[in-house]
Design an enzyme around this catalytic site. Structure first.
Site, PDB file in Angstrom:
ATOM      1  N   SER A  83       0.797  -1.232   0.000  1.00 58.41           N
ATOM      2  CA  SER A  83       0.000   0.000   0.000  1.00 58.41           C
ATOM      3  C   SER A  83       0.831   1.285   0.000  1.00 58.41           C
ATOM      4  O   SER A  83       0.470   2.258  -0.665  1.00 58.41           O
ATOM      5  CB  SER A  83      -0.958   0.003   1.192  1.00 58.41           C
ATOM      6  OG  SER A  83      -0.246  -0.075   2.415  1.00 58.41           O
ATOM      7  N   LYS A  84       1.948   1.321   0.740  1.00 58.29           N
ATOM      8  CA  LYS A  84       2.751   2.546   0.736  1.00 58.29           C
ATOM      9  C   LYS A  84       3.344   2.794  -0.644  1.00 58.29           C
ATOM     10  O   LYS A  84       3.386   3.933  -1.119  1.00 58.29           O
ATOM     11  CB  LYS A  84       3.866   2.479   1.784  1.00 58.29           C
ATOM     12  CG  LYS A  84       4.675   3.779   1.850  1.00 58.29           C
ATOM     13  CD  LYS A  84       5.762   3.730   2.912  1.00 58.29           C
ATOM     14  CE  LYS A  84       6.563   5.022   2.935  1.00 58.29           C
ATOM     15  NZ  LYS A  84       7.648   4.990   3.945  1.00 58.29           N
ATOM     16  N   CYS A 188       0.063  -4.141  10.794  1.00 61.51           N
ATOM     17  CA  CYS A 188       0.937  -4.249   9.641  1.00 61.51           C
ATOM     18  C   CYS A 188       2.113  -5.166   9.984  1.00 61.51           C
ATOM     19  O   CYS A 188       2.756  -4.996  11.031  1.00 61.51           O
ATOM     20  CB  CYS A 188       1.456  -2.870   9.244  1.00 61.51           C
ATOM     21  SG  CYS A 188       2.739  -2.907   7.968  1.00 61.51           S
ATOM     22  N   ASP A 195      -4.279  -1.742  11.905  1.00 57.60           N
ATOM     23  CA  ASP A 195      -5.194  -1.673  10.762  1.00 57.60           C
ATOM     24  C   ASP A 195      -6.594  -1.963  11.284  1.00 57.60           C
ATOM     25  O   ASP A 195      -6.838  -3.024  11.884  1.00 57.60           O
ATOM     26  CB  ASP A 195      -4.818  -2.709   9.692  1.00 57.60           C
ATOM     27  CG  ASP A 195      -3.461  -2.432   9.065  1.00 57.60           C
ATOM     28  OD1 ASP A 195      -3.156  -1.250   8.815  1.00 57.60           O
ATOM     29  OD2 ASP A 195      -2.713  -3.390   8.828  1.00 57.60           O
ATOM     30  N   HIS A 227      -3.954  -6.854   4.933  1.00 59.66           N
ATOM     31  CA  HIS A 227      -5.412  -6.916   4.884  1.00 59.66           C
ATOM     32  C   HIS A 227      -5.892  -8.144   4.099  1.00 59.66           C
ATOM     33  O   HIS A 227      -6.770  -8.890   4.544  1.00 59.66           O
ATOM     34  CB  HIS A 227      -5.978  -5.663   4.194  1.00 59.66           C
ATOM     35  CG  HIS A 227      -5.627  -4.365   4.836  1.00 59.66           C
ATOM     36  ND1 HIS A 227      -4.341  -3.966   5.082  1.00 59.66           N
ATOM     37  CD2 HIS A 227      -6.411  -3.345   5.260  1.00 59.66           C
ATOM     38  CE1 HIS A 227      -4.340  -2.759   5.631  1.00 59.66           C
ATOM     39  NE2 HIS A 227      -5.598  -2.367   5.759  1.00 59.66           N
ATOM     40  N   GLU A 228      -5.304  -8.321   2.914  1.00 53.78           N
ATOM     41  CA  GLU A 228      -5.731  -9.403   2.033  1.00 53.78           C
ATOM     42  C   GLU A 228      -5.503 -10.766   2.679  1.00 53.78           C
ATOM     43  O   GLU A 228      -6.336 -11.671   2.576  1.00 53.78           O
ATOM     44  CB  GLU A 228      -4.965  -9.318   0.707  1.00 53.78           C
ATOM     45  CG  GLU A 228      -5.126  -8.001  -0.044  1.00 53.78           C
ATOM     46  CD  GLU A 228      -4.060  -6.956   0.309  1.00 53.78           C
ATOM     47  OE1 GLU A 228      -3.796  -6.084  -0.528  1.00 53.78           O
ATOM     48  OE2 GLU A 228      -3.498  -7.024   1.436  1.00 53.78           O
ATOM     49  N   ARG A 256      -5.565   4.712   4.894  1.00 52.62           N
ATOM     50  CA  ARG A 256      -4.269   5.203   5.350  1.00 52.62           C
ATOM     51  C   ARG A 256      -3.592   5.837   4.148  1.00 52.62           C
ATOM     52  O   ARG A 256      -3.498   5.218   3.092  1.00 52.62           O
ATOM     53  CB  ARG A 256      -3.409   4.078   5.928  1.00 52.62           C
ATOM     54  CG  ARG A 256      -2.069   4.566   6.484  1.00 52.62           C
ATOM     55  CD  ARG A 256      -1.252   3.424   7.017  1.00 52.62           C
ATOM     56  NE  ARG A 256      -1.864   2.821   8.200  1.00 52.62           N
ATOM     57  CZ  ARG A 256      -1.482   1.671   8.719  1.00 52.62           C
ATOM     58  NH1 ARG A 256      -0.519   0.968   8.147  1.00 52.62           N
ATOM     59  NH2 ARG A 256      -2.072   1.190   9.807  1.00 52.62           N
TER      60      ARG A 256
END
Length: 281
Positions: A83-84, A188, A195, A227-228, A256
């Site tokens: 994600s980042k 994370c 999260d 998350h996944e 985020r």
């Protein structure tokens, strides 16, 4: 393939000044799946549904443009996108000139598709839908439908995934119901940052013990996982312990860096849910 330890997470990152698709950091899904016994061909369908609220670029005259974007990464892609790195990539568009919003959409679609399907013998495409400011009112704020488990008074003592908590009435007539909870929290795996998410579980089959299910959801509170991967673990644990005929697990995580991630995994082909965001998002 890249591992989470080499991702931009937890590292100081320079703000990108120029368009740079190499910022996208794919992580092989197989790394997380093998740890929980998911075979090479997973027993589920679904997608990772992303929303970007901080998307901007320059038109040919240098005037900034903004949009909201929805991305659909099929769960059969060999890689998820860290994600980042996704955020840094989107930031690299901020000072880049494009002829039109459609040109931006096609550029993002091509770059995401390459990263998500990298190393695949049969590459596919990622879905990208963009909304201009005059379409922002189309964005729905709604809550997940279903019976709220959080109403239950339960004692919680497990804060790492505890599938042994799950039980179902395997010797009784099957039921069909949808259950929700706002108490999903994980961390994370690289930075340890929390999260936060809401969870919807729809199933038909032996009735799942609701109090046990709520305690199981809470048991992710100290778990480290993307998350996944968390959603896939929940799907696999419920499948194994409760033996549903059909099962869908859908999570909507708070955003985020202007991005939210909303994984959906289902035992059967089904239409993807309509784009929305919850109040917490």
């Amino acid at each position: 393939m890249y591992s989470p330890d080499h991702s931009p997470l937890g590292q100081a990152s320079a703000y990108p000044q120029h368009y740079d698709p190499t910022l996208l950091f794919p992580i092989a899904r197989a790394m997380g799946r093998s740890a929980i016994g998911i075979p090479a061909k997973p027993p589920f369908f679904g997608a990772d549904l992303w929303t970007a609220y901080e998307l901007s670029w320059l038109d040919p005259r240098g005037k900034p443009q903004v949009a909201i974007a929805h991305f659909t990464l099929p769960c059969e892609t060999p890689n998820l996108i860290e994600s980042k790195s996704f955020k840094l990539y989107l930031n690299s568009l901020n000072s880049t000139h494009f002829e039109s919003m459609e040109a931006v959409r096609e550029r993002i679609r091509a770059d995401l598709s390459e990263a998500a399907w990298r190393a695949s013998e049969h590459p596919g495409t990622v879905g990208v839908r963009m909304l201009a400011p005059d379409q922002f009112e189309e964005e729905r704020i709604a809550e997940m439908q279903g019976l709220l488990l959080d109403r239950l008074k339960v004692e919680c003592t497990h804060y790492e995934p505890a599938p042994e908590l799950l039980t179902a009435a395997l010797d009784e007539a099957p039921v069909e119901e949808t259950l929700t909870s706002h108490l999903l929290k994980s961390n994370c795996p690289v930075t340890g940052q929390p999260d936060w998410g809401s969870l919807q579980i729809s199933y038909s089959g032996p009735q799942i013990d609701q109090a046990a299910l709520l305690r199981y959801i809470v048991s992710f509170r100290d778990h480290q996982g993307f998350h996944e991967q968390c959603v896939e673990r929940i799907f696999m644990d419920i499948s194994a312990r409760c033996q549903p005929i059909k099962l869908t697990v859908y999570a909507r995580y708070t955003r985020r860096g202007g991005l939210d991630i909303n994984p959906l995994r289902t035992s059967h082909p089904m239409p993807l849910p309509q784009a929305m965001r919850t109040a917490r998002q």
